[in-house]
Design an enzyme around this catalytic site. Structure first.
Site, mmCIF file in Angstrom:
data_model
loop_
_atom_site.group_PDB
_atom_site.id
_atom_site.type_symbol
_atom_site.label_atom_id
_atom_site.label_comp_id
_atom_site.label_asym_id
_atom_site.label_seq_id
_atom_site.Cartn_x
_atom_site.Cartn_y
_atom_site.Cartn_z
ATOM 1 N N VAL A 93 44.962 46.735 48.711
ATOM 2 C CA VAL A 93 44.440 45.478 48.195
ATOM 3 C C VAL A 93 45.302 44.304 48.653
ATOM 4 O O VAL A 93 45.010 43.158 48.333
ATOM 5 C CB VAL A 93 44.313 45.532 46.655
ATOM 6 C CG1 VAL A 93 43.276 46.576 46.265
ATOM 7 C CG2 VAL A 93 45.646 45.856 45.968
ATOM 8 N N HIS A 109 38.710 49.107 48.334
ATOM 9 C CA HIS A 109 39.127 49.051 46.926
ATOM 10 C C HIS A 109 39.369 47.621 46.436
ATOM 11 O O HIS A 109 40.048 47.416 45.436
ATOM 12 C CB HIS A 109 40.385 49.894 46.712
ATOM 13 C CG HIS A 109 40.130 51.375 46.804
ATOM 14 N ND1 HIS A 109 41.130 52.306 46.959
ATOM 15 C CD2 HIS A 109 38.969 52.074 46.754
ATOM 16 C CE1 HIS A 109 40.597 53.527 46.999
ATOM 17 N NE2 HIS A 109 39.288 53.408 46.892
HETATM 18 P P1 NAD Z 1 49.569 56.575 47.345
HETATM 19 O O1 NAD Z 1 50.714 55.779 46.794
HETATM 20 O O2 NAD Z 1 48.902 57.547 46.484
HETATM 21 O O3 NAD Z 1 50.121 57.397 48.612
HETATM 22 C C1 NAD Z 1 50.944 56.788 49.547
HETATM 23 C C2 NAD Z 1 51.151 57.769 50.697
HETATM 24 O O4 NAD Z 1 51.874 57.089 51.694
HETATM 25 C C3 NAD Z 1 51.933 59.042 50.340
HETATM 26 O O5 NAD Z 1 51.262 60.156 50.879
HETATM 27 C C4 NAD Z 1 53.291 58.829 51.022
HETATM 28 O O6 NAD Z 1 53.818 60.031 51.535
HETATM 29 C C5 NAD Z 1 52.907 57.917 52.164
HETATM 30 N N1 NAD Z 1 53.987 57.026 52.601
HETATM 31 C C6 NAD Z 1 54.947 56.438 51.869
HETATM 32 N N2 NAD Z 1 55.737 55.687 52.646
HETATM 33 C C7 NAD Z 1 55.258 55.802 53.902
HETATM 34 C C8 NAD Z 1 55.635 55.269 55.165
HETATM 35 N N3 NAD Z 1 56.682 54.465 55.304
HETATM 36 N N4 NAD Z 1 54.900 55.611 56.256
HETATM 37 C C9 NAD Z 1 53.838 56.441 56.148
HETATM 38 N N5 NAD Z 1 53.426 56.972 54.984
HETATM 39 C C10 NAD Z 1 54.136 56.661 53.880
HETATM 40 O O7 NAD Z 1 48.564 55.550 47.944
HETATM 41 P P2 NAD Z 1 47.041 55.690 48.406
HETATM 42 O O8 NAD Z 1 46.811 57.031 48.992
HETATM 43 O O9 NAD Z 1 46.763 54.474 49.191
HETATM 44 O O10 NAD Z 1 46.168 55.669 47.081
HETATM 45 C C11 NAD Z 1 46.489 54.926 45.964
HETATM 46 C C12 NAD Z 1 45.535 53.832 45.500
HETATM 47 O O11 NAD Z 1 46.349 52.736 45.056
HETATM 48 C C13 NAD Z 1 44.637 53.238 46.521
HETATM 49 O O12 NAD Z 1 43.377 53.354 45.995
HETATM 50 C C14 NAD Z 1 44.998 51.739 46.645
HETATM 51 O O13 NAD Z 1 43.867 50.954 46.374
HETATM 52 C C15 NAD Z 1 45.998 51.484 45.585
HETATM 53 N N6 NAD Z 1 47.264 50.845 46.066
HETATM 54 C C16 NAD Z 1 47.249 49.816 46.974
HETATM 55 C C17 NAD Z 1 48.471 49.267 47.444
HETATM 56 C C18 NAD Z 1 48.453 48.148 48.460
HETATM 57 O O14 NAD Z 1 47.509 47.382 48.495
HETATM 58 N N7 NAD Z 1 49.481 48.048 49.328
HETATM 59 C C19 NAD Z 1 49.667 49.748 46.946
HETATM 60 C C20 NAD Z 1 49.640 50.788 46.010
HETATM 61 C C21 NAD Z 1 48.433 51.332 45.583
#
Ligand code: NAD
Ligand code: ZN
Length: 242
Positions: A93, A109
């Protein structure tokens, strides 16, 4: 890697981790100290709108302090330089993909920088804090909420995503835990249609078994390497073979 014509890329929180945006399932399964049920469900919004709005206000404000990293930039470069079809679908997001230059991008999302009217459904660009009961600029109802797809709600643009997956000959998943459906099922859809499947993630995800190839490491390193590979192969292949 073979010569591909149509790529669908799915990104998750891991692609933004090296920019300093917290992932969802950190130690303890908390998102910056909040339980998912308290900030990311329609029930939470109905129960405590102040808390939910404040949570997303803080995250929206934090976007000003983070920058796209090498992974976002490489994906934007791929879109600009690769001659085939490409769709980037993000579960994130944040706005780091668009700030890096990606345009063929869907936020399935929702987006922090958007407000959604619960009364008329209009979506409005939103950069400021969003107090509960903010008035909708379209219908005037005090019903604006963060434009975030909560657990239990239908993700955006599923038809377009399904259509792109049906055409894709390569599906790549980057930095996502493979725990949240329907995104976690995209790999199976793509495989079923005959696409090659590649996962780039820090650790094996819950869906790792579904991918033909998995590369483990930080997105800021793996994604530029992979993009370089795809672009160098596309310049070697004859345009006539496409
Ligand atoms: P998640 O937090 O469940 O998973 C994150 C994944 O990224 C893990 O598998 C982890 O091993 C991997 N990871 C962590 N650091 C990394 C790196 N440096 N390089 C590569 N991989 C790395 O997140 P998700 O699978 O996106 O699902 C969670 C939900 O939360 C989503 O629906 C999303 O909408 C929301 N979300 C969004 C954000 C954002 O907008 N940045 C942040 C957190 C959660
Ligand atoms: Zn409205």
């Amino acid at each position: 890697m073979a010569d591909f014509h149509s790529i669908v890329i799915l990104t998750g929180a891991g692609v933004s981790a090296e920019s300093g945006v917290a992932t969802f399932r950190g130690p303890g399964g908390l998102w910056e100290g909040h339980r998912v049920e308290d900030v990311c469900t329609p029930q939470a919004l109905a129960r405590d709108a102040e808390l939910v709005h404040r949570f997303y206000d803080e995250r929206r404000a934090k976007l000003a302090q983070v920058e796209p990293n090498a992974a976002h930039l490489a994906l934007a470069r791929l879109e600009a330089q690769w001659p085939g079809e490409l769709l980037l679908v993000t579960q994130n997001v944040d706005d780091l993909h668009e700030r890096a230059g990606s345009q063929r991008l869907l936020h399935m999302h929702g987006e922090l920088k958007s407000a959604l009217c619960a009364a008329c459904g209009v979506r409005e660009r939103w950069d400021a804090p969003l107090p509960p009961e903010s008035e909708c600029p379209n219908c005037g109802t005090p019903a604006l909420r963060p434009d975030i797809v909560f657990f239990g709600e239908m993700p955006y643009q599923m038809e377009r995503i399904e259509a792109a997956l049906a055409q894709a000959d390569l599906f790549v998943s980057i930095g996502t835990s493979g725990a949240v459906y329907p995104a976690a099922g995209f790999v199976q859809t793509a495989r079923h249609r005959g696409a090659a499947t590649l996962e780039l993630n820090l650790d094996p995800s819950e869906g790792s078994i579904w991918f033909e190839e998995s590369r483990m490491g930080p997105a800021g390193t793996l994604v530029p390497e992979w993009v370089e590979e795809v672009l160098s192969q596309s310049t070697q292949s004859s345009p006539i073979s496409r």
